[in-house]
Enzyme design. Structure first.
Site, short mmCIF file in Angstrom:
data_model
loop_
_atom_site.label_atom_id
_atom_site.label_comp_id
_atom_site.label_asym_id
_atom_site.label_seq_id
_atom_site.Cartn_x
_atom_site.Cartn_y
_atom_site.Cartn_z
N HIS A 1 0.86 -1.19 0.00
CA HIS A 1 0.00 0.00 0.00
C HIS A 1 0.89 1.23 0.00
CE1 HIS A 1 -3.79 2.08 1.88
NE2 HIS A 1 -3.12 2.89 1.07
N GLU B 1 -11.18 3.21 5.59
CA GLU B 1 -10.15 4.12 6.12
C GLU B 1 -10.90 5.17 6.95
OE1 GLU B 1 -8.14 6.50 3.15
OE2 GLU B 1 -6.55 7.11 4.54
N HIS C 1 1.41 4.91 -2.42
CA HIS C 1 1.07 5.79 -3.55
C HIS C 1 2.36 6.47 -3.98
CE1 HIS C 1 -3.28 5.47 -2.57
NE2 HIS C 1 -2.81 5.31 -1.34
N HIS D 1 -9.22 0.81 -1.64
CA HIS D 1 -9.28 1.41 -0.31
C HIS D 1 -10.71 1.25 0.21
CE1 HIS D 1 -5.54 3.24 -1.44
NE2 HIS D 1 -5.50 4.08 -0.43
N ASP E 1 1.80 3.97 2.86
CA ASP E 1 0.76 4.80 2.23
C ASP E 1 1.37 5.98 1.46
OD1 ASP E 1 -1.82 5.39 1.52
OD2 ASP E 1 -2.48 6.07 3.49
N ASP E 2 1.66 7.08 2.15
CA ASP E 2 2.25 8.27 1.54
C ASP E 2 3.40 8.73 2.43
OD1 ASP E 2 0.14 8.91 -0.67
OD2 ASP E 2 -1.02 8.60 1.16
N1 ADE Z 1 -4.47 8.77 -2.06
C1 ADE Z 1 -3.25 8.85 -1.53
N2 ADE Z 1 -3.26 8.46 -0.25
C2 ADE Z 1 -4.54 8.12 0.05
C3 ADE Z 1 -5.19 7.63 1.20
N3 ADE Z 1 -4.56 7.41 2.35
N4 ADE Z 1 -6.51 7.41 1.13
C4 ADE Z 1 -7.18 7.62 0.00
N5 ADE Z 1 -6.61 8.09 -1.12
C5 ADE Z 1 -5.29 8.33 -1.11
ZN ZN Z 2 -3.68 4.72 0.43
#
Ligand code: ADE
Ligand code: ZN
Length: 353
Positions: free
Chosen positions: A33, A216, A35, A213, A294-295
């Protein structure tokens, strides 16, 4: 801390060896996971802006960093999409991908399934070929260059109409883009999975693997819908399943992978603090959870940072950590041969100290 040897989160065929056999070391993991646009570090944002003659709305890096205070998912997405403006050429996409893989290798990542948001680039006038080829050019040799096998996942923005996603999927298939799966991301609440039933059916028909996703910020029912309507094999995040004991039982029974992102959940206020994160309860329930970043450029850490901070708060045993690593490998879309290699490395073979 509970020991998870008795849970069903790892199939018997490739069980983690006994607790005593697992040394404290950087574990080989699969990152499922991630991005790629969320790996753009402030320094690279400034460097690419300069290279492309783009004026940023921040005068220096610290001013940008000060904006990394999020109140919810949307407050993050606003900055995440705005910063993509610096990605203009194939070389820019390649530089971002190279930087991630270099850092991921140092985190113990041996296999990475990397989401990209093509619609977020198309809407800025960047052709599909530019973003896909830029990322794919680096992924093509990731195994040789970084020791990381990779898969590219085309993620679709759920706050846009399904027609847009269908058009982009067709474009990706027409150009024979090297994607192995599709995902669904962006603003979750109010954009339920069922909105994308045709997209997922088309992707499935094209032989692509499926993830989305769900759970969340959105309710547990979105997880059920992603499984039943979209027929996804994996759920990204999924933490809200803990609101629904029947769903937890189903996820355990069906061994559905949940790609959990603890630091992301804290930074986007899905949980108040890391100590409140449901990960230990999810492990204890026998859920097939893995740890992901994630990011990472926005949420304060890569996979190793997630593990380090979890360890500090929950005192995870070596066995817990190895189970999370094993879950990540089993839950990947890698070949059975690659999974076996990584599991062997995890179980005491070859891991980097
Ligand atoms: N795009 C990038 N990170 C995300 C996240 N945590 N949830 C949904 N969309 C995303
Ligand atoms: Zn994500």
């Amino acid at each position: 801390m509970e020991n998870y040897a008795g849970t069903s989160a790892v199939p018997e065929t490739a069980a983690v060896e006994s607790e005593a056999a697992i040394p404290a070391r950087l574990l080989p993991v699969a990152e499922l996971h991630l991005h790629i646009e969320g790996t753009l570090q402030p320094e690279l944002i400034f460097a690419l802006a300069e290279r492309n003659g783009i004026t940023l709305p921040y005068s220096h890096i610290d001013e940008l960093r000060q904006r990394y205070e999020f109140t919810d998912l949307q407050s993050f997405l606003d900055l995440y999409y705005a910063n993509m403006a610096v990605l203009q050429t194939e070389e820019d996409f390649a530089a971002m991908t190279h930087a991630y893989l270099e850092r991921a290798a140092a985190s113990g990542v041996r296999h990475a399934e990397i989401m990209m948001d093509p619609q977020a680039h198309l809407s800025r006038g960047i052709p599909l070929e530019t973003c896909v080829n830029g990322v794919a050019s680096v992924l093509a040799t990731s195994r040789e260059d970084f020791g990381i096998s990779t898969m590219l996942i085309a993620a679709f923005l759920r706050d846009l109409p399904e027609e847009s996603a269908l058009e982009v999927l067709d474009g990706l298939l027409a150009m024979d883009a090297p994607i192995g799966a599709i995902g669904l991301d962006s603003a979750e609440v109010g954009n339920p999975p069922a909105k994308f039933e045709r997209l997922y059916a088309r992707a499935r028909g094209a032989g692509l693997r499926l993830t989305a996703h769900a759970g969340e910020e959105g309710p547990a029912s979105y997880i059920t819908e992603a499984l039943d309507v979209l027929k996804v094999e994996r759920i990204d995040h999924g933490i809200r399943c803990m609101d629904d004991p029947d769903l937890v039982e189903r996820l355990v029974q069906e061994r559905i992978p949940l790609t959990v992102c603890p630091l992301s959940n804290v930074r986007l206020r899905a949980v108040d603090t890391l100590a409140d994160h449901p990960l230990p309860a999810m492990l204890a329930a026998g859920l097939n959870v893995s740890v992901n970043s994630d990011d990472p450029a926005y949420f304060g850490g890569y996979v190793d940072d997630n593990f380090t901070q979890l360890q500090a708060v929950f005192e995870l045993s070596d066995f817990d950590r190895a189970r999370l690593a094993a879950n990540s490998i089993h839950s990947s879309f890698a070949s059975e041969e690659r999974k076996a290699e990584l599991l062997e490395e995890l179980n005491g073979g070859d891991a980097t100290p």
